[in-house]
Design a protein around this motif. Structure first.
Motif, PDB file in Angstrom:
ATOM      1  N   ASN A  26     -11.320   9.249   4.312  1.00  0.00           N
ATOM      2  CA  ASN A  26     -10.840   8.625   6.085  1.00  0.00           C
ATOM      3  C   ASN A  26     -10.733  10.030   6.864  1.00  0.00           C
ATOM      4  N   ILE A  45      -7.774  -1.970   7.428  1.00  0.00           N
ATOM      5  CA  ILE A  45      -7.273  -0.914   7.753  1.00  0.00           C
ATOM      6  C   ILE A  45      -8.725  -0.530   8.942  1.00  0.00           C
ATOM      7  N   TYR A 103      -1.450  -0.514  -1.786  1.00  0.00           N
ATOM      8  CA  TYR A 103      -3.487  -0.788  -1.612  1.00  0.00           C
ATOM      9  C   TYR A 103      -3.177   1.077  -0.793  1.00  0.00           C
ATOM     10  N   SER A 104      -3.875   1.497  -1.352  1.00  0.00           N
ATOM     11  CA  SER A 104      -4.082   3.083  -1.124  1.00  0.00           C
ATOM     12  C   SER A 104      -5.716   3.788  -0.403  1.00  0.00           C
ATOM     13  N   LEU A 105      -4.696   4.659   0.671  1.00  0.00           N
ATOM     14  CA  LEU A 105      -6.193   5.729   1.229  1.00  0.00           C
ATOM     15  C   LEU A 105      -6.332   7.105   1.486  1.00  0.00           C
ATOM     16  N   SER A 106      -6.641   7.288   1.170  1.00  0.00           N
ATOM     17  CA  SER A 106      -6.515   8.960   1.846  1.00  0.00           C
ATOM     18  C   SER A 106      -7.336   9.105   3.401  1.00  0.00           C
ATOM     19  N   TYR A 128      -1.820   8.093   1.842  1.00  0.00           N
ATOM     20  CA  TYR A 128      -1.164   7.007   2.234  1.00  0.00           C
ATOM     21  C   TYR A 128      -1.214   5.463   0.826  1.00  0.00           C
ATOM     22  N   SER A 185     -11.578   3.124   4.373  1.00  0.00           N
ATOM     23  CA  SER A 185     -12.228   2.703   3.120  1.00  0.00           C
ATOM     24  C   SER A 185     -10.291   2.598   2.341  1.00  0.00           C
ATOM     25  N   TYR A 186     -10.311   1.425   1.136  1.00  0.00           N
ATOM     26  CA  TYR A 186      -8.914   1.530   1.001  1.00  0.00           C
ATOM     27  C   TYR A 186      -8.962   0.896  -0.865  1.00  0.00           C
ATOM     28  N   THR A 187      -8.441   1.257  -1.330  1.00  0.00           N
ATOM     29  CA  THR A 187      -8.590   0.658  -2.664  1.00  0.00           C
ATOM     30  C   THR A 187      -7.084   0.098  -2.826  1.00  0.00           C
ATOM     31  N   VAL A 228      -7.757   7.234  -5.761  1.00  0.00           N
ATOM     32  CA  VAL A 228      -8.805   6.610  -4.211  1.00  0.00           C
ATOM     33  C   VAL A 228      -9.640   7.627  -4.238  1.00  0.00           C
TER      34      VAL A 228
END
Length: 144
Positions: free
Chosen positions: A70, A32, A133-136, A120, A40-42, A66
């Motif tokens: 980012n 991403i 998948y999660s990302l802040s 997200y 960075s994502y989880t 998360v």
């Protein structure tokens, strides 16, 4: 007695090897990126089936999952590139303990023009399974 101990040790070893083989069973990784940087994502909850093996993995909710935020310029386009292209990609923002997904085309989405913190969640589907998948993202700056 010694014969039974040897059989028991071999069975324990083979069982341990079987568990190790299942640990590699997960959905494809992804990259991403936005504004020239990788984000960075989880990996969250997923199901996956491959070579007659299946796994279903539950995870915490995205806010609890998360741990990295980012920083991305407001209004940037976010590119989502999977190692193995999914049949469906949906993206949503986590709000009020829920997320409303919207299907995206072209593997990109645009983050808001305003400053703020956004969580997200990306949902992808393949014939082998699906994954979250999660990302802040904290937007910095703002577009005029």
């Amino acid at each position: 007695m010694r014969k039974y101990l040897c059989v028991f040790a071999v069975l324990c070893f083979l069982t341990g090897c079987g568990v190790t083989e299942w640990e590699d069973l997960e959905p494809p990784g992804l990259t991403i990126s936005a504004g020239g940087q990788n984000l960075s994502y989880t990996l969250g909850t997923f199901t996956w089936t491959e070579n007659k093996r299946s796994v279903a993995s539950e995870s915490l909710t995205p806010p609890d999952l998360v741990d990295v935020t980012n920083e991305v310029g407001a209004g940037e386009t976010v590119s989502i590139d999977f190692a193995h292209e999914p049949d469906l990609i949906e993206v949503g923002v986590w709000e009020d303990d829920d997320v409303v997904f919207k299907k995206i085309a072209g593997n990109t989405t645009t983050i808001p023009d305003d400053k703020g913190d956004f969580l997200y969640v990306i949902r992808a589907e393949w014939p082998e399974g699906d994954a979250l998948y999660s990302l802040s993202i904290k937007t910095i700056g703002s577009r005029p």
